[in-house]
Design a protein around this motif. Sequence first.
Motif, short mmCIF file in Angstrom:
data_model
loop_
_atom_site.label_atom_id
_atom_site.label_comp_id
_atom_site.label_asym_id
_atom_site.label_seq_id
_atom_site.Cartn_x
_atom_site.Cartn_y
_atom_site.Cartn_z
N LYS A 56 1.01 -1.00 0.12
CA LYS A 56 -0.09 0.08 0.10
C LYS A 56 0.80 1.22 -0.21
O LYS A 56 0.37 2.35 -0.30
CB LYS A 56 -1.03 0.11 1.17
N ALA A 75 -7.73 9.78 4.42
CA ALA A 75 -7.66 8.40 4.08
C ALA A 75 -8.67 7.41 4.83
O ALA A 75 -8.89 7.82 6.03
CB ALA A 75 -6.42 7.67 4.00
N SER A 77 -9.05 3.18 5.86
CA SER A 77 -8.46 2.00 5.63
C SER A 77 -8.65 1.01 6.68
O SER A 77 -8.78 1.28 7.76
CB SER A 77 -6.81 2.41 5.49
N HIS A 81 -3.39 0.59 3.99
CA HIS A 81 -3.34 1.72 3.06
C HIS A 81 -3.14 2.99 4.21
O HIS A 81 -2.22 4.03 3.91
CB HIS A 81 -4.72 2.14 2.56
N ALA A 82 -3.76 2.61 5.57
CA ALA A 82 -3.29 3.69 6.46
C ALA A 82 -1.82 3.91 6.78
O ALA A 82 -1.40 5.08 7.00
CB ALA A 82 -4.17 3.24 7.83
N MET A 100 -10.20 4.48 10.41
CA MET A 100 -9.91 2.90 10.36
C MET A 100 -11.20 2.40 11.04
O MET A 100 -11.63 3.01 12.05
CB MET A 100 -8.63 2.83 11.32
N THR A 104 -10.62 -2.87 13.44
CA THR A 104 -9.17 -3.02 12.81
C THR A 104 -8.24 -3.61 14.01
O THR A 104 -8.15 -3.26 15.18
CB THR A 104 -8.48 -1.67 12.34
N THR A 112 0.26 2.30 12.24
CA THR A 112 -0.08 3.63 11.63
C THR A 112 0.22 4.91 12.44
O THR A 112 0.92 5.79 11.86
CB THR A 112 -1.71 3.65 11.30
N PRO A 150 -8.11 4.31 -1.08
CA PRO A 150 -7.15 2.93 -0.97
C PRO A 150 -7.01 2.33 -2.12
O PRO A 150 -6.01 1.57 -2.40
CB PRO A 150 -7.64 2.17 0.24
#
Length: 412
Positions: A56, A75, A77, A81-82, A100, A104, A112, A150
Amino acid sequence: MTDLVPSFEIRARAAEAAMRDVFPATPLQRNVLLSERFGADIYLKREDLSPVRSYKIRGALNAMRKQPDQDLFVAASAGNHAQGVAFMCKQMGKQGVIFMPVTTPQQKIQKTQMFGGEHVKIHLVGDYFDICLAAAQEWCANNGGHFLSPFDDDDVIEGQASIAVEIEEQLGRAPDHVILPVGGGGMSSGVVTYFNERTHCVLVEPAGGACLRAALMAHQPVALDTVDTFVDGAAVGRIGDKPFELLKDTHISDTIAISEDRVCNTIVEMLNLEGIVLEPAGALAIEAVEDIHAYLRGKTVVCLTSGGNFDFERLPEVKERAQRYAGLKKYFILRLPQRPGALKDFLELLGPEDNITRFEYMKKSARNFGSVLIGIETNAPGHFVQLSARLEDAGMTFTDITNDDTMAQFVI
């Protein structure tokens, strides 16, 4: 008239060149275990060894470098991606607001924050990615900043295609087959578009989030009714519009849906035998080889290990699911007579390799029989066939609830 817009291949190569200012190419490693097992030259493209342990970072880097005047990036994610956006915010001196899902894994949230430091703020919203995505887009509309999808972004797709550029350069040619995991479709659409017809691409999704297959059957992106979040890196309820436009001609036979328990089988094997740590999405491509190995024989195959952000607190669950898939662990509800010696009679029916891992029994004072929840491990699936036969011969009543999802939610 000459086309003034550079071709996708040229743009992907430019993106790959930009990567070298931040991190070296990830390894392309021939895997002896898989190659010998399936009679093919099988390579692993080790995106789990990138600076953020997933591919990512590529899409984030490429998209952000094309917005040099933008200071704020937003963003959404499920984790990887984060981390890519957070890493690049710190690298480029930008600010990031990252949304997020509440579900998660904690490891991805912590990483992150570590990658972004004071350059990022994290908001945990919703149980599923799609809820989190809507919240991020609403925040961006109200507060400004550049929303960095993402996967549903041309520059992100272009950045992910740098994987294909590296594979071709490292191998010296385009491989015969590439096996790719699919979530929202950003990476898979980029790699498929770059290789075009030079390489046969197989696209793999988790069974509980097969949004590409659903879109191909409907001839347009559709929202899944439910999404299993176990394969968190690929648990997306609707494939992106831009990726689908690039993947819409994919034949349904070139897509595979892998059950979440099967993914666990590969995670455990790669960890135990190869010392490779893969997250569930990162194991999808390897597990899919089993389904198509007949036409891979003698060919050059690349499996993309898309990420290695694995929270080891999940290892007991992964091992459990892998054993259940392999038929090495089962759960039964056993109807046991309420009399002295009944338990001893049952234990004598177990084989020498059968190991009780769970036993719950409550004596009912007004009944002749009580129910026992029992978990058993063994070292060969056939042992359960033999055990079942012995239980039936002894006149014992039992129910196998191993694959009963409703029962499993409550008692396993």
